[in-house]
Write an enzyme that holds these catalytic residues in place. Sequence first.
Site, PDB file in Angstrom:
ATOM      1  N   SER A  45       0.789  -1.234   0.000  1.00 21.46           N
ATOM      2  CA  SER A  45       0.000   0.000   0.000  1.00 21.46           C
ATOM      3  C   SER A  45       0.819   1.280   0.000  1.00 21.46           C
ATOM      4  CB  SER A  45      -0.963   0.000   1.189  1.00 21.46           C
ATOM      5  OG  SER A  45      -2.039  -0.863   0.941  1.00 21.46           O
TER       6      SER A  45
ATOM      7  N   SER B 129     -10.066   1.545   2.703  1.00 18.86           N
ATOM      8  CA  SER B 129     -10.596   0.679   1.653  1.00 18.86           C
ATOM      9  C   SER B 129      -9.728   0.758   0.409  1.00 18.86           C
ATOM     10  CB  SER B 129     -12.034   1.082   1.297  1.00 18.86           C
ATOM     11  OG  SER B 129     -12.490   0.355   0.172  1.00 18.86           O
ATOM     12  N   ASN B 130      -9.193  -0.377  -0.007  1.00 18.14           N
ATOM     13  CA  ASN B 130      -8.376  -0.422  -1.220  1.00 18.14           C
ATOM     14  C   ASN B 130      -9.160  -0.023  -2.464  1.00 18.14           C
ATOM     15  OD1 ASN B 130      -5.658  -1.522  -0.370  1.00 18.14           O
ATOM     16  ND2 ASN B 130      -7.012  -3.016   0.565  1.00 18.14           N
TER      17      ASN B 130
END
Length: 380
Positions: free
Chosen positions: A110, A201-202
């Site tokens: 991320s 939230s991706n």
Amino acid sequence: MSSPRTARTLLAIPVSLALLGLAPSGPSGLISIHSPSRVSMATADSLIRVSAAPAVSPALTSPTTDAALARLVTRGEAPAAAMLARDDSGSRFARAGDGIARSDHFRAGSITKTFLATVVLQLAAEHRLSLSDSVDDHLPGLVRGAGNDGRRLTLRALLTHTSGLYDFTADTKGAVPVTPLQAVHIALTHPPAHRGRFAYSNTNYVLLGMVVEQVTGDSYATEAERRIITPLRLTGTSFPGTGTSLPSPHGRAYSADGSDVTALDPRVAGAAGELISTLDDLDRFYSALLSGELLPSHWLREMLDTRTAHGSYGMGLFPVKLPCGTTVWGHNGRISGSYVRTAATVDGRRVLTFRVNTDGPADQDREPALLAAEFCPRTS
């Protein structure tokens, strides 16, 4: 490149911590650390071996940080760990365990989000989009279903994880390769959470990747390469797309159950986490970003503004307040077989990146202890 080993074999190898002195160089949400673990210096002293390389900058010599790194391995939480710290006076590399080198490429998960958020804010600075634009302004009709409505969601909400959109990886477990459209469609089978509240939230960043392509005509990867990777000469950083292998050199990556997951389809994360990088490149990137090399001052302030997410997140960055009062900024990245964390002072003058070659430390106190050891003033 070393041959594959099982995690059990790696964990049985005695720990060797090597420090290499180098010549000076030119969500998570908000984590408040109140009682970091105390590090046994007797244990650290028995593990540390100082190399015969040029002297390490006194400002960067940190036995406490090295001991915190070593504990990740001695406590059996990772086959190997490594870190690279840098400030105005130079840089220092340390490692614990077997199987990691300073020059290794690894999956950065991320941390991709910080690169993508930087691109979006550059486009905002160029007046090619506005953070108040709705998702529908750029991707008309895409976000619909189960109570989700792209007409009511702004790009700011995506950047700050306040859109309420369901995280598609909660269904795929980060193990199923999907296209961006498939990822969004998975998310849209679920009702949204409360809009305006921080909920990591991706899906938000998959949509931002699609917005960048719609605005520029090029993929988010191409834009990040042109705007960030090439100007900063991040020669070890890349977006693999559909490629499953790591560039050389690299070590092995192990899942929590000990399986070798070095080969991985990056479409399990896409724009939310596909990046490959190195310790040196991530230190350079975050230092450049926070020192103002990549964004005009107004837009860097926007990036660091956590009010929309109620203190939890800015835009592709989040703050951590350490027990000494220092706040560091950065991001973490978790993908199967790799965990990495970069943190830096707000001016970018001091930065630390550490990584382990597995899914992440099992004990969540390890990371806060390491950050506190590195960034809090030490007294003799």
